[in-house]
Design an enzyme around this catalytic site. Structure first.
Site, mmCIF file in Angstrom:
data_model
loop_
_atom_site.group_PDB
_atom_site.id
_atom_site.type_symbol
_atom_site.label_atom_id
_atom_site.label_comp_id
_atom_site.label_asym_id
_atom_site.label_seq_id
_atom_site.Cartn_x
_atom_site.Cartn_y
_atom_site.Cartn_z
ATOM 1 N N TYR A 201 0.835 -1.203 0.000
ATOM 2 C CA TYR A 201 0.000 0.000 0.000
ATOM 3 C C TYR A 201 0.869 1.252 0.000
ATOM 4 O O TYR A 201 0.623 2.197 -0.761
ATOM 5 C CB TYR A 201 -0.922 -0.020 1.219
ATOM 6 C CG TYR A 201 -1.922 1.105 1.254
ATOM 7 C CD1 TYR A 201 -2.986 1.145 0.357
ATOM 8 C CD2 TYR A 201 -1.816 2.128 2.200
ATOM 9 C CE1 TYR A 201 -3.918 2.173 0.398
ATOM 10 C CE2 TYR A 201 -2.735 3.156 2.253
ATOM 11 C CZ TYR A 201 -3.791 3.178 1.354
ATOM 12 O OH TYR A 201 -4.705 4.199 1.383
ATOM 13 N N ILE B 190 -8.747 8.085 8.577
ATOM 14 C CA ILE B 190 -10.087 8.561 8.248
ATOM 15 C C ILE B 190 -11.012 7.350 8.216
ATOM 16 O O ILE B 190 -10.678 6.333 7.589
ATOM 17 C CB ILE B 190 -10.115 9.258 6.875
ATOM 18 C CG1 ILE B 190 -8.993 10.300 6.763
ATOM 19 C CG2 ILE B 190 -11.487 9.876 6.614
ATOM 20 C CD1 ILE B 190 -9.104 11.458 7.710
ATOM 21 N N THR C 233 -13.241 5.086 6.805
ATOM 22 C CA THR C 233 -13.834 4.700 5.530
ATOM 23 C C THR C 233 -13.751 3.179 5.397
ATOM 24 O O THR C 233 -12.951 2.526 6.075
ATOM 25 C CB THR C 233 -13.097 5.335 4.340
ATOM 26 O OG1 THR C 233 -11.798 4.722 4.219
ATOM 27 C CG2 THR C 233 -12.950 6.839 4.501
#
Length: 266
Positions: free
Chosen positions: A157, A192, A194
């Site tokens: 990532y 965040i 999500t």
């Protein structure tokens, strides 16, 4: 200040949920006609309908950002419907965690295809239409704090988001050299809440309690790692994207907008 992107046409990928949805809703609220794309057609149509129900302008198109033919089709659809494109938000992405020695090559390649090749294809196909208006525009590529610093068990990532960071700077210089008035910047969210986290932290299993599990895990992570002590909301990222999309950031290109509660500087 209202109408900060009034009359502009924006394309937001991965807009059916999370940060993409928040960006689409915020841009539409400030006057843009937003074209949302995603693989999740049901959710995408629902978000677009919700925007329209508020008297704002939005439409939805199915898109796999790793498919070059679909990029050409989406950009042509935008051209036919609106005649122009002013804002591109390359937001679609996936997050796959795990040890580097356990990650399969196919998963590594899939993550790179979505997170890096999808951004490349978006810029490649959208930039000519943005340039065609003669008014310039704004390309916003969603990177991550993971594109600025390493993280254990997130090597793939981090590699993908780091690539987005430097790709953005290179395209910014290319556009500046062409004097096309197109600005290109990257956004770097921190923790965040999500759905992308479900595959990273393992809260994506079946069941109605996935969201509460995710929220609790991220609360703990943010409390330990973030100087401000709490996790962010997709709307926090959308505000930064709106600023980069608007003329308020007319002198900003090749920059990294870090929205992470101080995580990257600890």
């Amino acid at each position: 200040m209202a109408g900060r992107v009034e009359g502009k046409v924006a394309l937001v990928t991965g807009a059916a949920s999370g940060i993409g949805r928040a960006c689409a809703e915020r841009l539409a609220a400030e006057g843009a006609h937003v074209v949302l794309t995603d693989l999740s057609d049901g959710a995408g149509h629902e978000v677009a309908a919700g925007i329209a129900s508020r008297g704002e302008n939005a439409s939805y198109l199915h898109q796999d950002v790793t498919d070059e033919a679909q990029w050409a089709e989406v950009i042509e659809a935008v051209r036919k419907a609106h005649g122009r494109l002013d804002i591109l938000v390359n937001n679609a992405g996936i997050g796959l965690g795990g040890s580097v020695i356990e990650m399969s090559l196919s998963d590594f390649r899939r993550q790179m295809a979505v997170n890096v090749e999808g951004v490349f294809l978006g810029v490649k196909h959208a930039l000519p239409l943005i340039r065609a208006s003669g008014d310039g525009g704004s390309i916003i590529n969603m990177s991550s704090v993971a594109g600025l610093k390493g993280a254990a068990s997130l090597a793939g990532y981090c590699a993908s988001k780091g690539a987005v960071r430097l790709f953005t700077k290179s395209v910014a210089l290319e556009c500046a050299a062409a004097q096309d008035k197109v600005r290109v910047n990257s956004v770097h969210p921190g923790i965040i809440e999500t759905p992308i986290w479900d595959t990273i932290i393992g809260t994506g299993g079946p069941g109605a309690n996935v969201a509460p599990q995710r929220a609790a895990t991220l609360d703990a992570m943010a409390g330990a790692a973030t100087p401000l002590g709490f996790k962010g909301d997709p709307s926090d990222i959308a505000e930064g994207v709106l600023w980069l999309a608007s003329n308020e950031s007319r002198y900003v290109t090749g920059a990294e907008l870090v929205i992470d509660g101080g995580l990257s500087v600890r």
